[in-house]
Design a protein around this motif. Structure first.
Motif, PDB file in Angstrom:
ATOM      1  N   GLU A   1       0.809  -1.211   0.000  1.00  0.00           N
ATOM      2  CA  GLU A   1       0.000   0.000   0.000  1.00  0.00           C
ATOM      3  C   GLU A   1       0.843   1.262   0.000  1.00  0.00           C
ATOM      4  O   GLU A   1       0.466   2.261  -0.593  1.00  0.00           O
TER       5      GLU A   1
ATOM      6  N   ARG B   1       5.887   0.627  -1.732  1.00  0.00           N
ATOM      7  CA  ARG B   1       7.132  -0.145  -1.803  1.00  0.00           C
ATOM      8  C   ARG B   1       6.890  -1.472  -2.497  1.00  0.00           C
ATOM      9  O   ARG B   1       5.783  -2.000  -2.496  1.00  0.00           O
TER      10      ARG B   1
ATOM     11  N   GLN C   1       8.220  -5.497  -3.150  1.00  0.00           N
ATOM     12  CA  GLN C   1       9.081  -6.618  -2.760  1.00  0.00           C
ATOM     13  C   GLN C   1       9.205  -7.558  -3.937  1.00  0.00           C
ATOM     14  O   GLN C   1       8.209  -8.134  -4.379  1.00  0.00           O
TER      15      GLN C   1
ATOM     16  N   ILE D   1       9.866 -10.989  -5.173  1.00  0.00           N
ATOM     17  CA  ILE D   1       9.780 -12.293  -4.512  1.00  0.00           C
ATOM     18  C   ILE D   1      10.845 -13.245  -5.048  1.00  0.00           C
ATOM     19  O   ILE D   1      11.431 -14.014  -4.303  1.00  0.00           O
TER      20      ILE D   1
ATOM     21  N   LEU E   1      13.842 -15.519   3.015  1.00  0.00           N
ATOM     22  CA  LEU E   1      13.386 -14.869   4.238  1.00  0.00           C
ATOM     23  C   LEU E   1      14.503 -14.815   5.262  1.00  0.00           C
ATOM     24  O   LEU E   1      14.729 -13.790   5.917  1.00  0.00           O
TER      25      LEU E   1
ATOM     26  N   VAL F   1      16.946 -12.039   4.146  1.00  0.00           N
ATOM     27  CA  VAL F   1      16.498 -10.670   4.379  1.00  0.00           C
ATOM     28  C   VAL F   1      16.359 -10.390   5.878  1.00  0.00           C
ATOM     29  O   VAL F   1      16.624  -9.286   6.341  1.00  0.00           O
ATOM     30  N   GLY F   2      15.981 -11.426   6.624  1.00  0.00           N
ATOM     31  CA  GLY F   2      15.777 -11.215   8.048  1.00  0.00           C
ATOM     32  C   GLY F   2      17.055 -11.214   8.869  1.00  0.00           C
ATOM     33  O   GLY F   2      17.123 -10.519   9.885  1.00  0.00           O
TER      34      GLY F   2
ATOM     35  N   GLY G   1       5.653 -15.517   0.860  1.00  0.00           N
ATOM     36  CA  GLY G   1       5.812 -14.322   0.037  1.00  0.00           C
ATOM     37  C   GLY G   1       5.348 -13.082   0.783  1.00  0.00           C
ATOM     38  O   GLY G   1       6.005 -12.040   0.745  1.00  0.00           O
ATOM     39  N   GLU G   2       4.250 -13.207   1.469  1.00  0.00           N
ATOM     40  CA  GLU G   2       3.760 -12.079   2.275  1.00  0.00           C
ATOM     41  C   GLU G   2       4.718 -11.739   3.392  1.00  0.00           C
ATOM     42  O   GLU G   2       4.988 -10.570   3.681  1.00  0.00           O
ATOM     43  N   THR G   3       5.217 -12.785   4.037  1.00  0.00           N
ATOM     44  CA  THR G   3       6.159 -12.561   5.129  1.00  0.00           C
ATOM     45  C   THR G   3       7.412 -11.862   4.622  1.00  0.00           C
ATOM     46  O   THR G   3       7.926 -10.938   5.247  1.00  0.00           O
ATOM     47  N   LEU G   4       7.877 -12.318   3.480  1.00  0.00           N
ATOM     48  CA  LEU G   4       9.065 -11.702   2.891  1.00  0.00           C
ATOM     49  C   LEU G   4       8.830 -10.215   2.630  1.00  0.00           C
ATOM     50  O   LEU G   4       9.686  -9.371   2.926  1.00  0.00           O
ATOM     51  N   ALA G   5       7.664  -9.898   2.122  1.00  0.00           N
ATOM     52  CA  ALA G   5       7.338  -8.493   1.868  1.00  0.00           C
ATOM     53  C   ALA G   5       7.294  -7.711   3.181  1.00  0.00           C
ATOM     54  O   ALA G   5       7.683  -6.553   3.239  1.00  0.00           O
TER      55      ALA G   5
ATOM     56  N   VAL H   1       9.022  -8.422   6.065  1.00  0.00           N
ATOM     57  CA  VAL H   1      10.369  -8.256   6.612  1.00  0.00           C
ATOM     58  C   VAL H   1      11.196  -7.324   5.724  1.00  0.00           C
ATOM     59  O   VAL H   1      12.020  -6.555   6.208  1.00  0.00           O
ATOM     60  N   GLY H   2      10.938  -7.397   4.422  1.00  0.00           N
ATOM     61  CA  GLY H   2      11.730  -6.595   3.505  1.00  0.00           C
ATOM     62  C   GLY H   2      11.304  -5.141   3.417  1.00  0.00           C
ATOM     63  O   GLY H   2      12.139  -4.263   3.199  1.00  0.00           O
ATOM     64  N   GLN H   3      10.013  -4.880   3.590  1.00  0.00           N
ATOM     65  CA  GLN H   3       9.519  -3.537   3.255  1.00  0.00           C
ATOM     66  C   GLN H   3       8.800  -2.786   4.367  1.00  0.00           C
ATOM     67  O   GLN H   3       8.462  -1.621   4.191  1.00  0.00           O
ATOM     68  N   ARG H   4       8.503  -3.434   5.493  1.00  0.00           N
ATOM     69  CA  ARG H   4       7.798  -2.709   6.551  1.00  0.00           C
ATOM     70  C   ARG H   4       8.728  -2.352   7.700  1.00  0.00           C
ATOM     71  O   ARG H   4       9.703  -3.050   7.958  1.00  0.00           O
TER      72      ARG H   4
ATOM     73  N   GLN I   1       5.075  -1.765  11.955  1.00  0.00           N
ATOM     74  CA  GLN I   1       4.228  -2.424  10.961  1.00  0.00           C
ATOM     75  C   GLN I   1       4.438  -3.928  10.973  1.00  0.00           C
ATOM     76  O   GLN I   1       3.479  -4.702  10.856  1.00  0.00           O
TER      77      GLN I   1
ATOM     78  N   ASP J   1      12.685 -13.111  16.068  1.00  0.00           N
ATOM     79  CA  ASP J   1      13.378 -13.923  15.067  1.00  0.00           C
ATOM     80  C   ASP J   1      12.524 -14.160  13.827  1.00  0.00           C
ATOM     81  O   ASP J   1      13.043 -14.469  12.761  1.00  0.00           O
TER      82      ASP J   1
ATOM     83  N   GLY K   1      12.880 -10.504  11.898  1.00  0.00           N
ATOM     84  CA  GLY K   1      14.169  -9.911  11.612  1.00  0.00           C
ATOM     85  C   GLY K   1      14.447  -8.680  12.458  1.00  0.00           C
ATOM     86  O   GLY K   1      15.116  -7.747  12.012  1.00  0.00           O
TER      87      GLY K   1
ATOM     88  N   MET L   1      -0.862  -2.295   7.230  1.00  0.00           N
ATOM     89  CA  MET L   1      -1.156  -2.303   5.791  1.00  0.00           C
ATOM     90  C   MET L   1      -1.555  -3.712   5.348  1.00  0.00           C
ATOM     91  O   MET L   1      -1.094  -4.194   4.312  1.00  0.00           O
ATOM     92  N   ALA L   2      -2.387  -4.335   6.141  1.00  0.00           N
ATOM     93  CA  ALA L   2      -2.787  -5.710   5.839  1.00  0.00           C
ATOM     94  C   ALA L   2      -3.990  -5.702   4.918  1.00  0.00           C
ATOM     95  O   ALA L   2      -4.943  -4.960   5.135  1.00  0.00           O
ATOM     96  N   ASP L   3      -3.930  -6.529   3.896  1.00  0.00           N
ATOM     97  CA  ASP L   3      -5.074  -6.640   3.008  1.00  0.00           C
ATOM     98  C   ASP L   3      -6.134  -7.490   3.702  1.00  0.00           C
ATOM     99  O   ASP L   3      -5.843  -8.353   4.529  1.00  0.00           O
TER     100      ASP L   3
END
Lengths: 243, 243
Positions: free
Chosen positions: A69, A72, A74, A76, A144, A147-148, B141-145, B147-150, B154, B189, B192, B231-233
């Motif tokens: 939203e 940004r 990501q 994958i 993951l 990135v983590g 994939g959601e988790t990666l987004a 950890v990577g972008q929030r 968040q 953990d 991240g 920002m959860a869908d």
DNA sequence: CGTCGTGTTGAGCCGTATCAAATTCCGTGG
DNA sequence: CCACGGAATTTGATACGGCTCAACACGACG
């Protein structure tokens, strides 16, 4: 447009992919509904959409990404030849991410509606589909962890090494040099780093004589040093299915 | 030890899970080779090992994690009732992460060697297995987004909301309150983040009247505020298979 | 020849990590 | 019943990795 028969598919010849039985090949022949060639930048699949198609990459590269939203992005995963994509729409009802071509691509097109037939008639192929999904899950778990838990230099080294290995297994590129038609921004968005810092980190890897990525060519100068920096586990390439 | 028959499995009664046909149930009955009860802290699966077993969680919670060379740990996911685990070993040959019980757990045990029989004889169940794998891939994939972008707030809000929703769908907990038998270190953990910063972030969520996590109980005070912050869908719970 | 996309580099700031120590909670043993 | 030790949580002080802002270089392209 001349379409390649599955049995004479150049990808399938590679020893990386498991050999199919005659009936499996015959089924794939019918399962395949066409081929698709796209220009760089083309969106193959859109997040939230319910695509009726599933693709296997024959040539070229692309990327899978999600947009948040706050704007940004990501990344994958990077999409390389031999990769299957669109399964999510086929199974879960809609795509959970978008897929975009980075270079020109040629893809093998399957009909999502035939997937159920595959499960009923070809249990070995069904097993392969699950294998691919599990394999992708494994990869995302590794990403993951990267990135983590890894710092910027480790992340970049890990990603470059990973993609270098994937391409090498496919016989793409020669020796320590492989084509890599992405922007630094793509790598940054894959690793949760800013563009600026990714750029500086790439510069440092270059200065340390580890790897160099210029003009769409990735050159791994010191594979061992890269693996050590990235804390990458040794993975011998395992034979995998190709749909 | 009295073992529960699949057809009278209390989990299966929940409307969250798709109803099985009689022959599917009969097959599952034979597929199931036993039940396992473990104490908190028990390791069910070990990274790199080649476990002959696959599990479905009946009761209790656990976590899946990877350990890196530098000693850092990435929690991949939280394991809740209804979750299937061990598929990776069954398909890829070895586990790519470890699985540990956090609370006391009761699990349904399947034999990995029978998986192939399932694919040959029960295409609908094979399809379900793939569905589960694809679903897990989506989650990662959601988790990666995340950890990577929030940012930290968040991330924590996203994770708490996610696990709250998963538990609520299962009918675990009541209203805005669910049990959450993990340590702050586990959440850190998973996201991240450092333990200290996770703790401070939780404190801030509490102060803002969004959520409170104490004594193993998670209380979501302001679900809308949490969703907005994270920002959860919106995802309405979809009927899913239970093996 | 200007514009746009991409890569490169420097300066300064901020979010998060790290270090350190106090506190609470519990299970255990004296 | 209380002293003790260990694990988990909490809080404060300080350091630093990576982010943002800004400017510039370069080639492709119209």
């Amino acid at each position: 447009m001349t379409q390649i028969a599955c049995k004479s598919c150049p990808l399938r010849r590679k020893k990386l992919f498991r050999a199919f039985e005659d009936d499996e090949l015959a089924f794939m022949e019918r399962f395949k509904t066409g081929e698709l060639s796209v220009d760089p930048g083309t969106h193959l699949l859109i997040e939230g959409a319910n695509s009726p198609q599933i693709y296997t990459v024959l040539e070229g590269m692309g990327l899978r990404y999600k947009t948040l939203e706050n704007g940004r992005r990501q990344v994958i995963n990077f999409l390389l030849p031999g990769d299957l994509t669109g399964l999510q729409a086929g199974l879960l009802g809609e795509m959970k991410h978008s897929v975009q071509a980075t270079s020109a691509m040629r893809l093998c097109v399957f009909n999502r509606a035939d997937l159920w037939t595959l499960y009923r008639r070809q249990p070995s192929l069904a097993y392969d589909v699950t294998w691919i999904a599990a394999s992708e899950e494994h990869f995302l778990g590794e990403t993951l962890a990267t990135v983590g838990q890894r710092d910027a230099a480790q992340r970049v080294a890990w990603a470059l090494l990973k993609i270098y290995r994937r391409l090498s297994e496919l016989g793409i590129g020669q020796g320590p040099r492989v084509p890599l038609p992405y922007r630094q921004q793509d790598l940054a968005d894959a690793l949760g780093l800013s563009l600026v810092h990714t750029n500086k980190t790439l510069g440092r890897l270059r200065a340390r004589g580890l790897a160099e990525w210029t003009d769409g060519q990735l050159h791994i100068s010191d594979a061992e040093g890269m693996a050590e920096l990235a804390m990458a586990d040794i993975e011998e390439p395992s034979i995998r299915p190709l749909l």
